[in-house]
Every structure is written in structure tokens, then in C-alpha cells.
Write a protein that holds these residues in place. Structure first.
Motif, PDB file in Angstrom:
ATOM      1  N   ILE A  84      52.451  25.840  53.457  1.00 39.80           N
ATOM      2  CA  ILE A  84      51.952  26.533  52.263  1.00 39.80           C
ATOM      3  C   ILE A  84      50.583  25.928  51.956  1.00 39.80           C
ATOM      4  O   ILE A  84      50.466  24.883  51.315  1.00 39.80           O
ATOM      5  N   GLN A 110      47.627  27.381  50.534  1.00 36.77           N
ATOM      6  CA  GLN A 110      46.697  27.859  49.516  1.00 36.77           C
ATOM      7  C   GLN A 110      46.311  26.733  48.561  1.00 36.77           C
ATOM      8  O   GLN A 110      47.156  26.055  47.998  1.00 36.77           O
ATOM      9  N   ARG A 151      49.371  18.079  52.601  1.00 38.87           N
ATOM     10  CA  ARG A 151      50.279  19.010  53.291  1.00 38.87           C
ATOM     11  C   ARG A 151      49.796  19.269  54.727  1.00 38.87           C
ATOM     12  O   ARG A 151      50.605  19.404  55.647  1.00 38.87           O
ATOM     13  N   SER A 168      49.833  29.554  55.899  1.00 33.53           N
ATOM     14  CA  SER A 168      49.679  30.558  54.845  1.00 33.53           C
ATOM     15  C   SER A 168      48.524  30.152  53.938  1.00 33.53           C
ATOM     16  O   SER A 168      48.573  29.114  53.274  1.00 33.53           O
ATOM     17  N   SER A 188      48.380  36.117  51.995  1.00 39.16           N
ATOM     18  CA  SER A 188      49.202  35.599  50.900  1.00 39.16           C
ATOM     19  C   SER A 188      48.451  34.555  50.073  1.00 39.16           C
ATOM     20  O   SER A 188      47.803  33.664  50.621  1.00 39.16           O
ATOM     21  N   ASP A 222      50.242  33.396  47.115  1.00 37.18           N
ATOM     22  CA  ASP A 222      51.297  32.818  46.288  1.00 37.18           C
ATOM     23  C   ASP A 222      52.508  32.530  47.161  1.00 37.18           C
ATOM     24  O   ASP A 222      52.581  32.969  48.314  1.00 37.18           O
ATOM     25  N   LEU A 223      53.456  31.805  46.607  1.00 32.56           N
ATOM     26  CA  LEU A 223      54.611  31.351  47.381  1.00 32.56           C
ATOM     27  C   LEU A 223      55.478  32.506  47.858  1.00 32.56           C
ATOM     28  O   LEU A 223      55.906  32.529  49.022  1.00 32.56           O
ATOM     29  N   ALA A 280      53.839  34.257  50.718  1.00 28.91           N
ATOM     30  CA  ALA A 280      53.894  33.435  51.924  1.00 28.91           C
ATOM     31  C   ALA A 280      55.272  33.513  52.573  1.00 28.91           C
ATOM     32  O   ALA A 280      55.386  33.579  53.803  1.00 28.91           O
ATOM     33  N   SER A 286      55.842  35.073  56.249  1.00 26.69           N
ATOM     34  CA  SER A 286      56.418  34.179  57.259  1.00 26.69           C
ATOM     35  C   SER A 286      57.691  34.766  57.853  1.00 26.69           C
ATOM     36  O   SER A 286      57.921  34.677  59.072  1.00 26.69           O
ATOM     37  N   VAL A 303      59.482  23.951  56.030  1.00 25.03           N
ATOM     38  CA  VAL A 303      58.473  24.474  55.104  1.00 25.03           C
ATOM     39  C   VAL A 303      57.827  23.292  54.388  1.00 25.03           C
ATOM     40  O   VAL A 303      58.512  22.520  53.712  1.00 25.03           O
ATOM     41  N   ASN A 339      55.420  21.794  51.591  1.00 28.64           N
ATOM     42  CA  ASN A 339      54.811  22.060  50.300  1.00 28.64           C
ATOM     43  C   ASN A 339      54.840  20.771  49.497  1.00 28.64           C
ATOM     44  O   ASN A 339      55.456  19.785  49.904  1.00 28.64           O
ATOM     45  N   THR A 358      60.416  26.394  46.571  1.00 27.61           N
ATOM     46  CA  THR A 358      59.998  26.847  47.899  1.00 27.61           C
ATOM     47  C   THR A 358      61.202  27.148  48.779  1.00 27.61           C
ATOM     48  O   THR A 358      61.284  28.208  49.419  1.00 27.61           O
TER      49      THR A 358
END
Length: 331
Positions: free
Chosen positions: A135, A137, A158, A178, A218, A220-221, A224, A228, A244, A246, A254
């Protein structure tokens, strides 16, 4: 039925709170039906199009009073409007909110509550997966003047952790990055897509470019997770184990979001913890109780930042619950 009723009641509560808030701020002669309809339209658009840039800006404005600094400013604004001699309670409340939210002891307790559900000991011990979803962004700043390189933000760890997981896995997992368009950035399309910069950093960290797939839309979560799931299903990996990555404070939401889109075998791999257990060891031995330090009672900007992040995650969880994306009790 119970879930639907609870969601309706929460929406009614939020609407009443916003109505009361705007009624206090905006004079009655300006609080017209048009204003009420505009507010309703903003909420409706935010509900159905959460990734829209205008909606994101409106959400930041509407949620501002629900965060520590916003609540303090709002209370002080009421105090100034009524006169300080008649608003001692409002001033005291603002001071108390600011004091508590910027005290490290309080922020650590809040962070502990948000992060303790980030992962289990069994998940932490799991080393390999068929795919790793990052993730990304908001993890980087683009290489535009006066910068001379891609910069990491406070969530950029991350990216480092994703590269570490790839090296540890030993089975060349697929890496899905993402990271959609950056908001308010003037530049080329290549620079505007954050996933492109993240891919560059991952390649420099030893992840083969052939193993990296980008989700460039994407922001936002939820988006994403949906993107995915589509990529993984097309590659026949949807039923395999998925990591994942985050921030720890976001990991519980998440995991549940990815499971909600149909990815059942999801393992959260959190990073960026705000709090650690004093005396903890890397081999999961029992930690000793943390020692009390006098510095934990001295307010700081860092503690206020941590408290704000926890509140933001709580508000996001409420929104996801109202959309039906989270189960009751998840936040």
C-alpha cells in the motif's frame, strides 16, 4: 438486519452532529435549504466516490473538528464568539484536549490499542507468500526541483520492508505496488503516478522489475484491495497466501478490507510502529513490563502527531463500517 439498523443509526447520528455544528457556526439567515442540500450532496458523493479529489478535500474539512487540533480550534472559536469571560468551559476543554493528545503517555496508550491487533505471532513467523501487496500511496515525494532524488515520507518504511520481505521469501513472489496519481502535482504523467517512483526504489533495493506489477489508479485502501484482487485472480494467485504491507496503525482495517474483496488467505505485514514494548526481544520471548519515564508526561509535537494518526484511522474505520466493508467491533 442488526448490522443495517446500526449503520442507519450511525448515519443519523453523524447527520445530526453535522447539522448542529453548522447551525452553531453559520448564522440562521444563511443556513438555507440550499446549504443543507449541498452538505447532503457532499456526503452522498463521498459515500459513493471516496477517491474523488474534491470529495477528499471536503472530507478533510468535515472531519477536521473531530481531530485534536480541529476540536481545540473549534472550541476556541466558540469562546471568541461568545466572549472569553463567558466561555471558560470551552477554553478549559480546548486546553485539556490539547494537553492530553500531546502527552506521550496518552499517545502511546492509544497507539498500543490500535497496533496490538496488527498481526499475530504466527503471522509474524510466516516468511513466504505467493504475492506481496504494498500500500504505497503517500510513501514518497517525487524527484522534482529543488529535490535531487525521490524522497521517502514518514510512511516510506513500507517500501524498505517490502524489499526485505521479497528477499526473505526465497520464492520470487509477485510484488503489487498500489500508488495512484498524486493530488495537486504539476508535472509529467510519469511523475504524477506514485507507483512509478516506488517501482524505481524497489528495483534499486534488489527487487527484479519483472516481478513488479503496478496499480496506478488506486488512491485509497479499498481501491487498492479491489485492484489487487483483480490482478491476483487474473494470475491464478487469489487463493494463495498474500502479504499486505501497510503501517501498523492501519493493518487491522487493511486485513479485513482485503478479505472483504475475496482474498481469504491474507497476512498483514505491518511496519512503522509508533510504540514498542520495552524489554521485547526479536525471538518473541516474553517481554518485561515497560518502565515509566518522566518524559512521557511532557507534551510534544510527535505525541500529538501519533494521537492524530490514531484518530484518523478510527474515523476511516467508521466510514468503512458505514459502507459495509468492516464487521462490527473491528474498530
Amino acid at each position: 438486519m442488526f448490522l443495517l439498523l446500526t449503520q442507519i443509526l450511525l448515519w443519523l447520528l453523524i447527520t445530526i452532529m453535522l447539522y448542529k455544528l453548522f447551525k452553531e457556526i453559520i448564522p440562521k439567515e444563511y443556513f438555507t435549504l440550499i446549504g443543507a442540500l449541498f452538505l447532503f450532496a457532499a456526503i452522498a458523493i463521498g459515500f459513493f466516490s471516496p477517491s474523488n479529489q474534491l470529495v477528499s478535500s471536503i472530507w478533510h474539512v468535515l472531519s477536521f473538528p473531530l481531530k485534536p487540533v480541529g476540536a481545540c480550534i473549534l472550541l476556541l472559536g466558540f469562546a471568541m464568539r461568545k466572549g472569553l469571560d463567558k466561555s471558560k468551559n470551552e477554553v478549559l476543554a480546548a486546553l485539556l484536549i490539547l494537553l492530553l493528545s500531546s502527552t506521550p503517555l496518552v499517545s502511546n496508550l492509544l497507539a498500543q490499542g490500535a497496533e496490538q491487533r496488527a498481526f499475530t505471532a504466527q503471522e509474524a513467523a510466516t516468511r513466504s507468500a505467493a504475492a506481496i501487496v504494498l500500500i504505497g500511496q503517500g510513501t514518497t515525494q517525487p524527484n522534482i526541483p529543488p529535490r535531487t532524488q525521490i524522497q521517502l515520507t514518514d510512511t516510506g518504511d513500507r517500501i524498505l520492508y517490502t524489499a526485505q520481505l521479497y528477499r526473505q521469501s526465497g520464492n520470487d513472489p509477485l510484488v503489487i505496488v498500489s500508488g495512484g496519481p498524486r493530488s495537486n502535482l504539476q508535472g509529467s504523467k510519469e511523475q504524477n503516478i506514485e507507483a512509478n517512483d516506488i517501482r524505481t526504489l524497489l528495483v534499486n533495493l534488489g527487487v527484479p522489475e519483472s516481478q513488479i506489477t503496478l496499480d496506478t489508479k488506486s488512491t485509497d485502501l479499498r481501491g487498492a484491495a479491489e485492484a489487487s484482487e483483480k490482478i491476483l485472480r487474473e494470475r491464478g494467485l487469489a487463493n494463495r497466501r498474500i502479504f499486505v504491507v501497510n503501517s501498523a496503525v492501519n493493518s487491522n482495517r487493511t486485513r479485513q478490507t482485503f478479505k472483504d474483496v475475496g482474498l481469504a488467505n491474507v497476512i498483514a505485514k505491518p511496519t512503522g510502529f509508533f510504540r514498542f514494548q520495552s524489554g521485547a526481544t526479536s525471538n518473541n520471548q516474553k517481554a518485561t513490563p515497560p518502565t515509566f519515564q518522566i518524559d512521557s508526561l511532557i507534551p510534544s509535537v510527535e505525541a500529538l502527531r501519533v494521537t492524530t494518526r490514531v484518530f484518523e484511522e478510527f474515523l476511516s474505520s467508521i466510514y468503512y463500517y458505514l459502507r459495509g466493508w468492516l464487521a462490527p467491533g473491528i474498530f
